[in-house]
Design an enzyme around this catalytic site. Structure first.
Site, PDB file in Angstrom:
ATOM      1  N   ASP A   8       0.860  -1.031   0.088  1.00  0.00           N
ATOM      2  CA  ASP A   8      -0.047   0.147  -0.015  1.00  0.00           C
ATOM      3  C   ASP A   8       0.877   1.067  -0.061  1.00  0.00           C
ATOM      4  O   ASP A   8       2.065   1.149  -0.138  1.00  0.00           O
ATOM      5  CB  ASP A   8      -0.976  -0.017   1.123  1.00  0.00           C
ATOM      6  CG  ASP A   8      -0.326   0.301   2.405  1.00  0.00           C
ATOM      7  OD1 ASP A   8       0.778   0.176   2.520  1.00  0.00           O
ATOM      8  OD2 ASP A   8      -0.909   0.254   3.536  1.00  0.00           O
ATOM      9  N   CYS A  65       3.126  -2.985   3.972  1.00  0.00           N
ATOM     10  CA  CYS A  65       2.375  -2.007   4.315  1.00  0.00           C
ATOM     11  C   CYS A  65       3.206  -1.091   5.386  1.00  0.00           C
ATOM     12  O   CYS A  65       4.039  -1.308   5.840  1.00  0.00           O
ATOM     13  CB  CYS A  65       0.929  -2.382   4.754  1.00  0.00           C
ATOM     14  SG  CYS A  65       0.761  -3.453   5.982  1.00  0.00           S
ATOM     15  N   THR A  67       2.464  -1.177   8.917  1.00  0.00           N
ATOM     16  CA  THR A  67       2.940  -2.133  10.268  1.00  0.00           C
ATOM     17  C   THR A  67       3.105  -3.354   9.717  1.00  0.00           C
ATOM     18  O   THR A  67       3.835  -4.186  10.260  1.00  0.00           O
ATOM     19  CB  THR A  67       1.845  -2.065  11.111  1.00  0.00           C
ATOM     20  OG1 THR A  67       0.897  -2.491  10.389  1.00  0.00           O
ATOM     21  CG2 THR A  67       1.433  -0.706  11.911  1.00  0.00           C
ATOM     22  N   HIS A  98      10.250 -23.668   9.449  1.00  0.00           N
ATOM     23  CA  HIS A  98       9.194 -24.214  10.156  1.00  0.00           C
ATOM     24  C   HIS A  98       7.884 -24.175   9.612  1.00  0.00           C
ATOM     25  O   HIS A  98       6.945 -25.277   9.652  1.00  0.00           O
ATOM     26  CB  HIS A  98       9.263 -23.900  11.718  1.00  0.00           C
ATOM     27  CG  HIS A  98      10.120 -24.257  12.487  1.00  0.00           C
ATOM     28  ND1 HIS A  98      10.545 -24.257  13.707  1.00  0.00           N
ATOM     29  CD2 HIS A  98      11.447 -24.769  11.993  1.00  0.00           C
ATOM     30  CE1 HIS A  98      11.436 -24.545  14.230  1.00  0.00           C
ATOM     31  NE2 HIS A  98      12.196 -24.784  13.139  1.00  0.00           N
ATOM     32  N   HIS A 133       7.303 -30.410  10.987  1.00  0.00           N
ATOM     33  CA  HIS A 133       6.384 -29.172  10.621  1.00  0.00           C
ATOM     34  C   HIS A 133       5.654 -29.479   9.399  1.00  0.00           C
ATOM     35  O   HIS A 133       4.758 -28.571   9.525  1.00  0.00           O
ATOM     36  CB  HIS A 133       7.769 -28.215  10.218  1.00  0.00           C
ATOM     37  CG  HIS A 133       8.843 -28.139  11.224  1.00  0.00           C
ATOM     38  ND1 HIS A 133       8.462 -27.424  12.407  1.00  0.00           N
ATOM     39  CD2 HIS A 133      10.012 -28.381  11.253  1.00  0.00           C
ATOM     40  CE1 HIS A 133       9.367 -27.461  13.271  1.00  0.00           C
ATOM     41  NE2 HIS A 133      10.611 -28.070  12.348  1.00  0.00           N
TER      42      HIS A 133
HETATM   43  C1  RB5 Z   1      -1.757   2.646   6.429  1.00  0.00           C
HETATM   44  O1  RB5 Z   1      -1.973   4.007   7.056  1.00  0.00           O
HETATM   45  C2  RB5 Z   1      -1.762   1.807   7.502  1.00  0.00           C
HETATM   46  O2  RB5 Z   1      -2.846   1.640   8.338  1.00  0.00           O
HETATM   47  C3  RB5 Z   1      -1.383   0.539   6.650  1.00  0.00           C
HETATM   48  O3  RB5 Z   1      -0.254   0.518   5.879  1.00  0.00           O
HETATM   49  C4  RB5 Z   1      -0.926  -0.710   7.700  1.00  0.00           C
HETATM   50  O4  RB5 Z   1       0.020  -0.592   8.552  1.00  0.00           O
HETATM   51  C5  RB5 Z   1      -2.374  -1.495   8.097  1.00  0.00           C
HETATM   52  O5  RB5 Z   1      -1.927  -2.618   8.815  1.00  0.00           O
END
Ligand code: RB5
Length: 146
Positions: A8, A65, A67, A98, A133
């Site tokens: 994203d 993304c 996080t 694993h 595994h």
């Molecule tokens: C976008 O701002 C953020 O929410 C997305 O990149 C991600 O971290 C979602 O889990």
């Protein structure tokens, strides 16, 4: 090995770095977006990428993304996907050994470029150990069939 990449807006810049790393390593890949830092929704990119791994069009995927959590949740909804959210080199190795993870997910707001590249290198080189595994993965796959 052919890899599908997706991100994203939060992962856009780091994914460009990873694409350039794959160029340097001579690894074949397609980047299915997003293609800029304008706000987009991670499922719109993560789910199609995961489907391409699940249906065999690509061997593995790398998703990024902000996080890594949203992409992980989305990718793991796709049957046959074992997406691993990784922010350290130890986990990068062990999730291949694993879990036979077929998608690597990272959070661009969590780690830096150099660590992300080390994680990618380690994850690509890691080999599934099978044995007990495989049995465990089989139990997850059996649950998916319910
Ligand atoms: C976008 O701002 C953020 O929410 C997305 O990149 C991600 O971290 C979602 O889990």
């Amino acid at each position: 090995m052919k890899i599908v990449l997706a991100s994203d807006h939060g992962g856009f810049e780091l994914l460009r770095e990873i694409a350039s790393q794959l160029d340097d390593l001579g690894i074949d890949y397609d980047n299915i977006g997003c293609d800029c830092e304008t706000s987009v929704d991670y499922p719109d990119y993560g789910i199609p990428a995961a489907e391409k791994v699940a249906n065999g069009s690509y061997d593995r995927g790398i998703l990024i993304c902000g996080t890594g959590i949203g992409m992980s949740i989305a990718a793991n909804k796709v049957k046959g996907i074992r997406a691993a959210l990784v922010h350290d080199v130890y986990t990068a190795r062990v999730t291949r050994e694993h879990n036979d993870s077929n998608i690597l997910v990272m959070g661009a707001r969590v780690i830096g470029v150099d660590l992300a590249k080390e994680i990618v290198k380690t994850w690509l080189a890691g080999e599934f150990q099978g044995g007990r595994h495989a049995n465990r993965i089989g139990k997850v796959a059996a649950y998916e069939e319910k």
